[in-house]
Write an enzyme that holds these catalytic residues in place. Sequence first.
Site, short mmCIF file in Angstrom:
data_model
loop_
_atom_site.label_atom_id
_atom_site.label_comp_id
_atom_site.label_asym_id
_atom_site.label_seq_id
_atom_site.Cartn_x
_atom_site.Cartn_y
_atom_site.Cartn_z
N GLY A 63 0.79 -1.22 0.00
CA GLY A 63 0.00 0.00 0.00
C GLY A 63 0.83 1.26 0.00
N TYR A 64 2.14 1.10 -0.04
CA TYR A 64 3.07 2.23 -0.07
C TYR A 64 2.74 3.23 1.03
CZ TYR A 64 4.21 -0.22 -4.28
OH TYR A 64 4.55 -1.21 -5.16
N GLN A 109 13.28 -1.62 7.82
CA GLN A 109 14.00 -2.89 7.75
C GLN A 109 15.50 -2.69 7.90
OE1 GLN A 109 13.48 -3.42 3.08
NE2 GLN A 109 14.53 -5.15 3.95
N HIS A 134 13.03 -4.43 -1.45
CA HIS A 134 13.66 -5.08 -2.61
C HIS A 134 14.94 -4.34 -3.02
CE1 HIS A 134 9.94 -7.19 -2.57
NE2 HIS A 134 9.26 -6.14 -2.99
N GLU A 157 11.28 -12.42 -0.81
CA GLU A 157 10.44 -12.41 -2.00
C GLU A 157 10.94 -11.42 -3.04
OE1 GLU A 157 6.39 -11.67 -0.96
OE2 GLU A 157 6.15 -13.64 -0.05
#
Length: 191
Positions: A63-64, A109, A134, A157
Amino acid sequence: MPLRPLKSIGSLVTNQMTKGLHRIARSVGAKKQYLRSFTERYEQLFAPYRERTLTILELGVGGYKNPSSGGGSLRMWAEFFPNAQIVGVDIAEKQLQLPHNVALHQGSQTDVEFLVDLAATYSGFDIVIDDASHVTEKTIISFETLWPFARLFYVIEDLHMAKAAGTADYFQYIGANFDTPHMCIMAKDGE
């Protein structure tokens, strides 16, 4: 940081069960539904643990920056693992209606102190799923911080979307398993 390749699990579950996680993903709006290999692989990998009492961390809520958007994967995991505590982390503030077994935290993160404190709060995690930035450097920081706190699996992922060269190279170097081109799965010894 001992890693070992995953043994081939083969088809641990029936086709009907595989459709189960995919249906859950679709019903809750999890974006993982769009890459069926994710739901199929997760079903194979996690089915033996489905009824256990686990603590699962997912980095990246989706959802940014929209505070009321995202959370599909958290809802999917909450339904798939009915006895688990699901913990979501996102860098953006989120105001989501989530199932009772989902806790949401705002943090980065790459904030090592935040991640260590979070791991201490939950006494570690059985499964860690990184679906956050990512970005290679950020992915490596969270992995190196959280790997010691993962008891069963650590999944990264969307390696095909890595925004900097070298993510896959790093994880191949340390012995991670790439059994799909889109995700990296590491299992702790004994799994």
